[in-house]
Enzyme design. Structure first.
Site: not given
Lengths: 319, 653
Positions: B413, B457, B473
Site C-alpha cells: 500500500c 493501510h 486506493d
C-alpha cells in the site's frame, strides 16, 4: 497537644467508668458477649485508611480501573478483617485464676485462663494491665493460662480493678478489646530490708544442740520424707544410693528460736522497722529457725513452716 | 509489648522482604536497573544485620545513600515528577527505608508501600496479565501484613497463606459491589502523568518507504469497534487516521502549519449515517480513527475535525479510550477547495523522480480531465506488471518513486499510495496520502470488530472539480483482494507471511476467543467509565441512577454482604458439641431419674450410679450396666464395647 491529650484521657476515664457501671464486677468464669467487646482502628489501621484514600483518589482521577479495584478490594479487606478481629474475642471464656502474693517492689502475678469453646481458632489474644502478657493463639477447644504481672509499691492490699483482653489479629488494623473488672486483690508483703542487721539474741531449745557441728550426736535415725520437712534434713546420700527420699531425724527439737520484737527497733521509723522484721523472718525461715513476732497489738508465738511465715508476713503487711 | 514497638525479628523481616521484592520486580520492565541494584544491596544488608554480626548503617551513611538515590532519579529523568520518575523514587525510598527498620512499625510501613507499588504498576499497564500478576502479589503482601502487623506469633506459612486467602476471598464480593456502584467522575481532577518512553506500535505522522512494514507484522490490537447495526462491507471499511500532505520526495508527513477546524458546511452526506463505538488502545497520540467520513455533529467530547478531515483529540490518548462516532459511507467533501490547499496538495520536489514527472505531464497533455488522469494511473497499476508483496526490494535512491514505477514494481500500500499521489501532483491534480486502517475482523463470539496494526493501510485522496475530495486506493487496483479479503488473502502463494496470517484454524479460533475476552475486559473493566456505569445500572434495572441512589444501593448491598459474613463467622465459631458418648450418657443421666435432678456438676459417674440406684433400687441393674459401659468406653484404652451397645442398653430401659 497537651490539652488534646488531657481531653482524651478524661474521655477515656469517662468511658471506662461507664463500661464498668454497665458491665458490673466480674468473677469466676466470664464469657465475653458482644455487648462488652469494643473495636476501633488503631494507628496502623488509620495509616491503612490513608493508603486507601490515596489509592481511591488516584484511581478515580486517572480513571484507572485496576487501581480502583485494588482500593475497593483493600477496603473490603479492612471490613472483613474487622469482623475476623471481633470474632477472636466473641464468646471467649476467661477464668480468673488464683492471685499470688508479692513483696512490695516486686511484681505480683495474676493468672487468667483463656478458654476457646468455639469450633474456630482464636488468634493473637493478649492481656494487658500495666504490662502486656504473652500473645497466644487458641485452637478450637484449647485453653491456656496467661499471667498478668502487676507492679507493687506499697505493702497492704492491692486490688486490680481492671484489665484488658485484646487482639489485633489478623492484619493489625483494628484493636478489639474487652474490659474485665475482676474482684481480685493481692496482699503485698512489706519490702524486706537489705540484709545486714543480725536478729537479736537467740533462745535455744536446750533439748538439742545449737551447734550443727555436733549435731550428729543427736542423730537418731532415718524416716521417710513427709511434706513440710526441711530440705536440709534430707539424707541426700541415701537418695543417691537408692532414690528414696528419707530425712535424718534428731533427738530433741534442735531448733533455734527467735522472737522478733517491733518495739526493740525503736531507733527506726515505723516502715523501716516493718522492713527489718520482714528481712529477719525471711532469713529465719531460710535457715530453718523458729521465730515469733511481737507487734504493737498482736503477738504471734514462735513456730516454723510456710503457713506460719505467711501469717507473720500478713500481719506485717496489714500493720 | 505493643506490636508496633516490638523489635524486628527474622520471620517478620523475611515476610516483609518477600512482599517488597515481589512487588518491586515487575517494575523492571519500565525502570532503569540501578534502583534494583540499590534494593538488592539494602536487602542483603538488612538480612546480614538480622544475624547480629553486622550493624545497620548509621545516620551519615543513610543520608549519603538517600542523597545518592535522589540524585540518581534526577539524573535519570531530569525530574522527580512523572510516572517513571515517581515510581523510581518510590522504589529508591523503600530500599532506603530498609536500612532503618528497627521496629515492627517500620516493617508495616514497607508493607503498605508494597501495596502502593502494585498500584503504580497499574498506571503503566492494565492488561489482563497485569491484573493476574497482581493477584499473587496482593495475596503475599496481605499475608506479610498478617504475619507482621499484629503482636501474635507468626503462623506457619501454609496456614498464614490460607487465612489471608480467606480474608481476600471474603473481600472480593465487597470489591465487586463497590466497583460497580461507586460513583465515577467524568474528568480527571489533575493531569495524568505521561509515560515518557512508552514504545507503542502504531501509525506515525509520517510515511517513508518501509515504515508500515513493521506494523503489518504486528498482531497488536489498534482498536475495537462495536457497530449499532450491521457493519459495512470490508471493502468500504476505510478507517481514516492521518492525512499526509507534505512530500519531500521520499517521506510523506502531516502538514501541521494550517491545522484548523473544518467548516462543517463543506461536508455533505450522501447516505445515511452508521453509528459505532470505538475502544481505542492507548497510542499516546492525538489522532483518533473513524470510518470515512465522520459526521462533524457526532464527534466525541474534546475532539474536532481538522480541515483535512482528521479526527483529532485535544489530549493524547494515554489510556484505553472509548468514543462514539457516526459516519457517512457516502459523502462529498470540499466541492470548493481553498486556493492554499490546492497549491499545497500539488507541490512536489521537481528535482526528484524525473521519469514520474515526465509520465504525468504526458498524461496531462493527452487527457482532457483530472478524472481521466486518475483512471489512467489506475489503469497503469492494474494492467502493467505490478505486484502486491509484503517483501519488496529495498528502494534506497532519492528517486524512489521512479525506481518503483519503472523498475521494481513490487510493493504494498505505501508504495502504491505514494507513487500514485506523486503522479497526480505531477499532473496537476491535487492529491495526498491518507493513512489509517482498512478492514477489520468481526469476532464471531461477541460480534465486535477488531482492527489490528496489521490492518494498517495507506491510500490516496484526489480533488476533482465537481466531486471534491475523492478516495482512490491504488493498492486495490493492483490487488483487489487486499481490500476484499485483507492482507492474508492478497499476498501471492509461497511468500512468507507474518505469523498472524499463517495461523492454523485452531490457533485462529483461540485467538478470536482471546480477542473476545480482551474486548470484554476493555469494555467492562478498564473502560468502566461514568457513562458505562450508568448504562450498566440501567441494564440491571435501576431506574434513573443518580449519585444518591448509587451510594445508597452500594451501602445497602455492602450491609447485606457484611451481615452474611458475620452470620457465617458466627456459624463457624459456634460452640463445639460434646462427643456422641458424652451426649448419650448425659441424656441417660437426665432421664433415668428425673426426681433426682440428673448428675451434679462435680459428681463422678460411679457416685451418681450409687446415689440413684439407692433411690431407685428397681433400676439399679440398668444404671450399673450403663455406667460400666460408659466408663469402659470413656476410660479403657481399647474398649471391649461399642457405642451402639451402650445405645441399645439405654434404649432397653
Amino acid at each position: 497537644m497537651a490539652w488534646l491529650r488531657s481531653i482524651f484521657s478524661r474521655l477515656r476515664a469517662r468511658l471506662r467508668g461507664w463500661a464498668r457501671k454497665r458491665q458490673g464486677p466480674d468473677s469466676g468464669d466470664i464469657t465475653l458477649n458482644s455487648g462488652r467487646i469494643y473495636i476501633l482502628p488503631n494507628t496502623q489501621g488509620i495509616a491503612f485508611g490513608f493508603l486507601l484514600l490515596a489509592m481511591l483518589i488516584g484511581g478515580l482521577n486517572y480513571n484507572n480501573s485496576l487501581g480502583l479495584a485494588l482500593a475497593f478490594l483493600l477496603a473490603g479487606l479492612a471490613v472483613v478483617t474487622m469482623h475476623h478481629c471481633h470474632r477472636n474475642l466473641s464468646r471467649l471464656r476467661l477464668r480468673l485464676g488464683a492471685t499470688g502474693s508479692a513483696f512490695a517492689g516486686h511484681p505480683a502475678q495474676f493468672s487468667v485462663t483463656l478458654i476457646n469453646d468455639a469450633r474456630a481458632a482464636r488468634f493473637g489474644l493478649t492481656l494487658r494491665q500495666q504490662s502486656t502478657s504473652e500473645c497466644i493463639h487458641l485452637e478450637p477447644g484449647e485453653h491456656q493460662a496467661l499471667s498478668l504481672t502487676v507492679n507493687t509499691s506499697r505493702r497492704g492490699w492491692q486490688s486490680i480493678d481492671r484489665f484488658t483482653v485484646f487482639s489485633t489479629f489478623p492484619l493489625g488494623l483494628f484493636h478489639c478489646w474487652a474490659w474485665i473488672h475482676p474482684d481480685w486483690r493481692v496482699l503485698v508483703y512489706p519490702r524486706p530490708a537489705p540484709p545486714g542487721l543480725e536478729p537479736p539474741a537467740v533462745e535455744t531449745d536446750t533439748a538439742g544442740s545449737a551447734d550443727r557441728r555436733h549435731g550428729d550426736a543427736d542423730f537418731s535415725g532415718l524416716r521417710n520424707f513427709r511434706d513440710g520437712d526441711s530440705p536440709r534434713h534430707i539424707a541426700w546420700k541415701a537418695f543417691a544410693r537408692d532414690e528414696s527420699l528419707v530425712v535424718r531425724q534428731y533427738t530433741g527439737a534442735d531448733v533455734t528460736t527467735h522472737v522478733f520484737d517491733y518495739d526493740s527497733l525503736d531507733q527506726m521509723t515505723g516502715e523501716a522497722r516493718i522492713s527489718q522484721l520482714t528481712r529477719w523472718i525471711l532469713d529465719a525461715d531460710q535457715r530453718g529457725h523458729a521465730y515469733g513476732l511481737r507487734l504493737p497489738e498482736q503477738v504471734i508465738g514462735a513456730d516454723l513452716g510456710p503457713i506460719h511465715r505467711e501469717r507473720c508476713l500478713r500481719a506485717l503487711a496489714l500493720l | 509489648m505493643k506490636a508496633a514497638t516490638q523489635v524486628v525479628d527474622t520471620p517478620r523481616l523475611l515476610w516483609t522482604l518477600a512482599a517488597l521484592v515481589l512487588t518491586s520486580l515487575p517494575h523492571v520492565m519500565h525502570l532503569p536497573w540501578w534502583p534494583f541494584v540499590l534494593m538488592a544491596f539494602t536487602v542483603s544488608w538488612r538480612l546480614a544485620a538480622i544475624t547480629g554480626r553486622y550493624r545497620l548503617p548509621g545516620v551519615v551513611v543513610r543520608l549519603l545513600l538517600a542523597a545518592a538515590g535522589f540524585a540518581g532519579v534526577l539524573l535519570s529523568y531530569r525530574s522527580i515528577n512523572g510516572l517513571e520518575a515517581g515510581s523510581a523514587l518510590l522504589l529508591v525510598m523503600s530500599a532506603l527505608k530498609l536500612t532503618e527498620t528497627r521496629y515492627v512499625r517500620d516493617l508495616v510501613v514497607l508493607i503498605l508501600i508494597s501495596y502502593f507499588l502494585i498500584v503504580t504498576q497499574f498506571l503503566f499497564a492494565q492488561s489482563v496479565f497485569t491484573a493476574l500478576a497482581a493477584i499473587p502479589a496482593v495475596w503475599l503482601v496481605t499475608t506479610a501484613l498478617m504475619q507482621t502487623a499484629s503482636a501474635a506469633p507468626p503462623l506457619a506459612w501454609r496456614r498464614a497463606l490460607s487465612r489471608s486467602g480467606i480474608l481476600l476471598a471474603q473481600a472480593v464480593p465487597l470489591m465487586i459491589i463497590a466497583f460497580v456502584l461507586f460513583p465515577r467522575f467524568s474528568g480527571p481532577f489533575w493531569a495524568i502523568p505521561r509515560a515518557e518512553n512508552a514504545a507503542v506500535t502504531g501509525l506515525s505522522d509520517s510515511m517513508s518507504p518501509g515504515s508500515i512494514t513493521e506494523l503489518l507484522e504486528s498482531e497488536a490490537v489498534a482498536f475495537r469497534v462495536k457497530f449499532d447495526g450491521t457493519p459495512p462491507p470490508r471493502k468500504d471499511r476505510y478507517w481514516r487516521g492521518l492525512v499526509l500532505s507534505n512530500f519531500d520526495g521520499r517521506t510523506w508527513s502531516v502538514f501541521k502549519a494550517r491545522d484548523r477546524n473544518l467548516n462543517p458546511d463543506t461536508l455533505q452526506p450522501l447516505s445515511n449515517a452508521i453509528g459505532y463505538e470505538i475502544m481505542l488502545e492507548p497510542h499516546h497520540q492525538h489522532w483518533l480513527f473513524a470510518l470515512e467520513q465522520a459526521d462533524p455533529a457526532s464527534l466525541p467530547r474534546g475532539s474536532y475535525l481538522t480541515n483535512d478531515r482528521r479526527l483529532t483529540r485535544n489530549k493524547p490518548v494515554t489510556q484505553l479510550y472509548q468514543y462514539r462516532v457516526e459516519s457517512w459511507p457516502e459523502y462529498s467533501a470540499s466541492l470548493t477547495a481553498a486556493d492554499w490547499e490546492m497549491r499545497r496538495d500539488t507541490q512536489f520536489d521537481t528535482r526528484l523522480n524525473p521519469r514520474t514527472q515526465e509520465l504525468a505531464q504526458q498524461w496531462r497533455s493527452e487527457l482532457s480531465s483530472d478524472a481521466e488522469i486518475v483512471n489512467r494511473a489506475l489503469y497503469l497499476f492494474r494492467n502493467e506488471q505490478f505486484f502486491y508483496t509484503l517483501s519488496p526490494p529495498a528502494l534506497n535512491r532519492d528517486d524512489a518513486v521512479d525506481e518503483f514505477l519503472f523498475q521494481s514494481r513490487r510493493g504494498f500500500c505505501e508504495h502504491y499510495a505514494s507513487s500514485f499521489s506523486l503522479l497526480m501532483r505531477a499532473a496537476g491534480v491535487p492529491a495526498r496520502v491518507v493513512v489509517g486502517y482498512q478492514g477489520g475482523e468481526v469476532n464471531p463470539y461477541t460480534g465486535h470488530m477488531t482492527i489490528r496494526q496489521s490492518d494498517a493501510h495507506a491510500w490516496s485522496e484526489v480533488w476533482l472539480p465537481d466531486r471534491g475530495w475523492v478516495r482512490v486506493d491504488p493498492t486495490a487496483a493492483v490487488a483487489p483482494a487486499r481490500v476484499e479479503l485483507g492482507v492474508a488473502g492478497s499476498v501471492p502463494d509461497g511468500e512468507t507471511l507474518p505469523s498472524l496470517f499463517r495461523a492454523s484454524q485452531l490457533l485462529y479460533n483461540l485467538q478470536l476467543g482471546w480477542d473476545a475476552f480482551n474486548n470484554g475486559w476493555n469494555e467492562w473493566v478498564l473502560g468502566f467509565s461514568r457513562n458505562k456505569q450508568i448504562d450498566f445500572l440501567k441494564l440491571l434495572g435501576m431506574r434513573d441512577p443518580s449519585l444518591r441512589k448509587m451510594l445508597l444501593t452500594m451501602l445497602a448491598l455492602i450491609g447485606i454482604v457484611v451481615g452474611l459474613l458475620s452470620v457465617h463467622l458466627l456459624w463457624q465459631s459456634r460452640p463445639r458439641r460434646a462427643d456422641a458418648l458424652t451426649r448419650l450418657y448425659d441424656r441417660f443421666c437426665r432421664n433415668i431419674a428425673p426426681a433426682e435432678g440428673g448428675r451434679r456438676p462435680a459428681e463422678a459417674p460411679l457416685h451418681f450410679a450409687a446415689r440413684v440406684s439407692a433411690a431407685h433400687p428397681e433400676r439399679a441393674d440398668l444404671i450399673h450396666l450403663v455406667t460400666n459401659l460408659y466408663l469402659d468406653l470413656r476410660y479403657t484404652p481399647n474398649p471391649q464395647t461399642s457405642l451402639s451397645e451402650l445405645r441399645r442398653a439405654i434404649r432397653s430401659a
